[in-house]
Design a protein around this motif. Structure first.
Motif, short mmCIF file in Angstrom:
data_model
loop_
_atom_site.label_atom_id
_atom_site.label_comp_id
_atom_site.label_asym_id
_atom_site.label_seq_id
_atom_site.Cartn_x
_atom_site.Cartn_y
_atom_site.Cartn_z
N LEU A 61 0.84 -1.19 0.00
CA LEU A 61 0.00 0.00 0.00
C LEU A 61 0.88 1.24 0.00
O LEU A 61 2.07 1.19 0.32
CB LEU A 61 -0.89 0.03 1.26
CG LEU A 61 -1.88 -1.12 1.45
CD1 LEU A 61 -2.52 -1.01 2.82
CD2 LEU A 61 -2.94 -1.10 0.36
N ALA A 62 0.29 2.38 -0.35
CA ALA A 62 0.99 3.65 -0.20
C ALA A 62 1.05 3.99 1.28
O ALA A 62 0.14 3.67 2.06
CB ALA A 62 0.25 4.75 -0.96
N GLU A 63 2.14 4.64 1.69
CA GLU A 63 2.27 5.00 3.11
C GLU A 63 1.15 5.92 3.55
O GLU A 63 0.66 5.83 4.68
CB GLU A 63 3.63 5.65 3.37
CG GLU A 63 3.91 5.91 4.84
CD GLU A 63 5.32 6.37 5.11
OE1 GLU A 63 5.61 6.79 6.24
OE2 GLU A 63 6.16 6.30 4.18
N GLY A 64 0.70 6.81 2.66
CA GLY A 64 -0.41 7.70 2.99
C GLY A 64 -1.69 6.93 3.26
O GLY A 64 -2.48 7.32 4.12
N THR A 65 -1.89 5.84 2.53
CA THR A 65 -3.07 5.01 2.75
C THR A 65 -3.03 4.37 4.14
O THR A 65 -4.04 4.31 4.85
CB THR A 65 -3.16 3.91 1.68
OG1 THR A 65 -3.24 4.52 0.39
CG2 THR A 65 -4.39 3.03 1.89
N VAL A 66 -1.84 3.90 4.52
CA VAL A 66 -1.68 3.31 5.86
C VAL A 66 -1.95 4.35 6.93
O VAL A 66 -2.63 4.08 7.93
CB VAL A 66 -0.27 2.71 6.02
CG1 VAL A 66 -0.06 2.24 7.47
CG2 VAL A 66 -0.08 1.55 5.06
N LYS A 67 -1.44 5.56 6.74
CA LYS A 67 -1.69 6.63 7.72
C LYS A 67 -3.18 6.89 7.87
O LYS A 67 -3.68 7.11 8.99
CB LYS A 67 -0.98 7.92 7.29
CG LYS A 67 0.54 7.87 7.42
CD LYS A 67 1.17 9.17 6.98
CE LYS A 67 2.68 9.12 7.13
NZ LYS A 67 3.33 10.39 6.66
N ASN A 68 -3.91 6.86 6.76
CA ASN A 68 -5.36 7.06 6.82
C ASN A 68 -6.04 5.93 7.57
O ASN A 68 -6.97 6.16 8.36
CB ASN A 68 -5.94 7.17 5.40
CG ASN A 68 -5.55 8.45 4.71
OD1 ASN A 68 -5.23 9.44 5.35
ND2 ASN A 68 -5.57 8.43 3.39
N HIS A 69 -5.58 4.69 7.33
CA HIS A 69 -6.14 3.54 8.06
C HIS A 69 -5.89 3.70 9.56
O HIS A 69 -6.79 3.46 10.37
CB HIS A 69 -5.52 2.24 7.57
CG HIS A 69 -6.09 1.74 6.28
ND1 HIS A 69 -7.45 1.67 6.04
CD2 HIS A 69 -5.49 1.26 5.16
CE1 HIS A 69 -7.66 1.18 4.83
NE2 HIS A 69 -6.49 0.93 4.27
N VAL A 70 -4.67 4.08 9.93
CA VAL A 70 -4.34 4.23 11.35
C VAL A 70 -5.20 5.32 11.99
O VAL A 70 -5.72 5.16 13.10
CB VAL A 70 -2.84 4.55 11.53
CG1 VAL A 70 -2.54 4.91 12.99
CG2 VAL A 70 -1.98 3.36 11.10
N SER A 71 -5.39 6.42 11.28
CA SER A 71 -6.23 7.50 11.80
C SER A 71 -7.66 7.03 12.03
O SER A 71 -8.28 7.34 13.05
CB SER A 71 -6.21 8.68 10.82
OG SER A 71 -7.04 9.72 11.28
N THR A 72 -8.19 6.25 11.08
CA THR A 72 -9.54 5.72 11.22
C THR A 72 -9.64 4.74 12.39
O THR A 72 -10.62 4.74 13.15
CB THR A 72 -9.97 5.01 9.92
OG1 THR A 72 -9.91 5.94 8.84
CG2 THR A 72 -11.39 4.47 10.03
N ILE A 73 -8.62 3.91 12.55
CA ILE A 73 -8.58 2.96 13.66
C ILE A 73 -8.62 3.69 15.00
O ILE A 73 -9.36 3.32 15.92
CB ILE A 73 -7.32 2.07 13.56
CG1 ILE A 73 -7.45 1.11 12.37
CG2 ILE A 73 -7.09 1.28 14.86
CD1 ILE A 73 -6.15 0.42 11.99
N LEU A 74 -7.83 4.75 15.13
CA LEU A 74 -7.82 5.52 16.37
C LEU A 74 -9.20 6.09 16.67
O LEU A 74 -9.68 6.05 17.80
CB LEU A 74 -6.80 6.66 16.28
CG LEU A 74 -5.33 6.29 16.13
CD1 LEU A 74 -4.46 7.54 16.15
CD2 LEU A 74 -4.89 5.32 17.22
N THR A 75 -9.85 6.59 15.62
CA THR A 75 -11.19 7.17 15.80
C THR A 75 -12.19 6.10 16.23
O THR A 75 -12.98 6.28 17.17
CB THR A 75 -11.67 7.82 14.50
OG1 THR A 75 -10.77 8.88 14.15
CG2 THR A 75 -13.07 8.40 14.67
N LYS A 76 -12.17 4.95 15.56
CA LYS A 76 -13.13 3.89 15.86
C LYS A 76 -12.92 3.29 17.25
O LYS A 76 -13.87 2.83 17.89
CB LYS A 76 -13.04 2.79 14.81
CG LYS A 76 -13.62 3.18 13.45
CD LYS A 76 -13.63 2.00 12.50
CE LYS A 76 -14.35 2.34 11.19
NZ LYS A 76 -14.39 1.18 10.28
N LEU A 77 -11.67 3.29 17.72
CA LEU A 77 -11.39 2.73 19.04
C LEU A 77 -11.42 3.79 20.14
O LEU A 77 -11.26 3.45 21.32
CB LEU A 77 -10.02 2.03 19.02
CG LEU A 77 -9.89 0.82 18.10
CD1 LEU A 77 -8.50 0.20 18.24
CD2 LEU A 77 -10.95 -0.23 18.41
#
Length: 214
Positions: A179-195
């Motif tokens: 994946l693109a690193e920016g995509t991973v950053k977006n996933h991590v941001s979403t994970i933080l929000t959901k948790l």
């Protein structure tokens, strides 16, 4: 070259760590003997990592972590201590530490840990991991009793979270998942929000507590 501030109340320990890290081509840009001094040194030197002891007179490691977070300082902190008490480990991680090592580590293990947290990963000494996981699962939620319920994660988000829990940085996760690193950053941001978590370490703690990670 990775830049580090060493915080320890023992002068000889600080000098020894400085000498070892310089051999490993890690630049020690500042030293402090307690939390109060550490805040000033960190502000003046802007390191990549703070290497922090927990038991210090006057202003200890947990106090330092709390103050760094309160001031909005986003520099990763790696705890390096002789104490593997469960309460201290959990207290440090809940206060925002990105890693926790004991002082019996080798130089290779220490330098790897420093570079891991500097690159956005997390790392906890294997000798305390099992006890910590049991304490997390049996104790209160790491984000407090007023936390909102967690939101379901997608399969990809769970995959990213598992890699975060293993200490991989965004760059390493991106390479591993193609994946693109920016995509991973977006996933991590979403994970933080959901948790409902404030950072990566807190997200892993809550995911373990909620049974999202095994």
């Amino acid at each position: 070259m990775t830049r580090v501030v060493v915080v320890d109340d023992q002068t000889l320990v600080r000098q020894g760590i400085r000498g070892l890290l310089e051999v490993a081509e890690i630049d020690v840009v500042g030293e402090a003997d307690d939390g109060r001094a550490a805040l000033d040194v960190v502000a003046a030197s802007s390191p990549d990592v703070v290497l922090l002891d927990l038991r210090m007179p006057r202003y200890d490691g947990i106090w330092t972590l709390d103050q760094l977070r309160a001031r909005g300082v986003d520099i990763p902190v790696l705890v390096l201590t002789t104490f593997d008490d469960d309460a201290l480990v959990l207290g440090a991680l809940r206060a925002g530490a990105r890693g926790y090592l004991l002082k019996d580590v080798t130089l290779a293990q220490l330098t790897r840990a420093i570079r891991t947290v500097a690159d956005g990963g997390t790392l906890i000494a294997p000798s305390i991991t099992d006890r910590m996981l049991r304490a997390i699962r049996s104790g209160p939620s790491p984000v407090g009793p007023q936390a909102l319920p967690v939101q379901p994660l997608t399969e990809r988000e769970q995959e990213v979270l598992r890699l975060v829990a293993h200490g991989y940085s965004n760059r390493e996760i991106a390479e591993g998942l193609f994946l693109a690193e920016g995509t991973v950053k977006n996933h991590v941001s979403t994970i933080l929000t959901k948790l409902g978590a404030r950072d990566r370490t807190n997200a892993v703690l809550r995911a373990l507590h909620e049974g999202i990670l095994d």
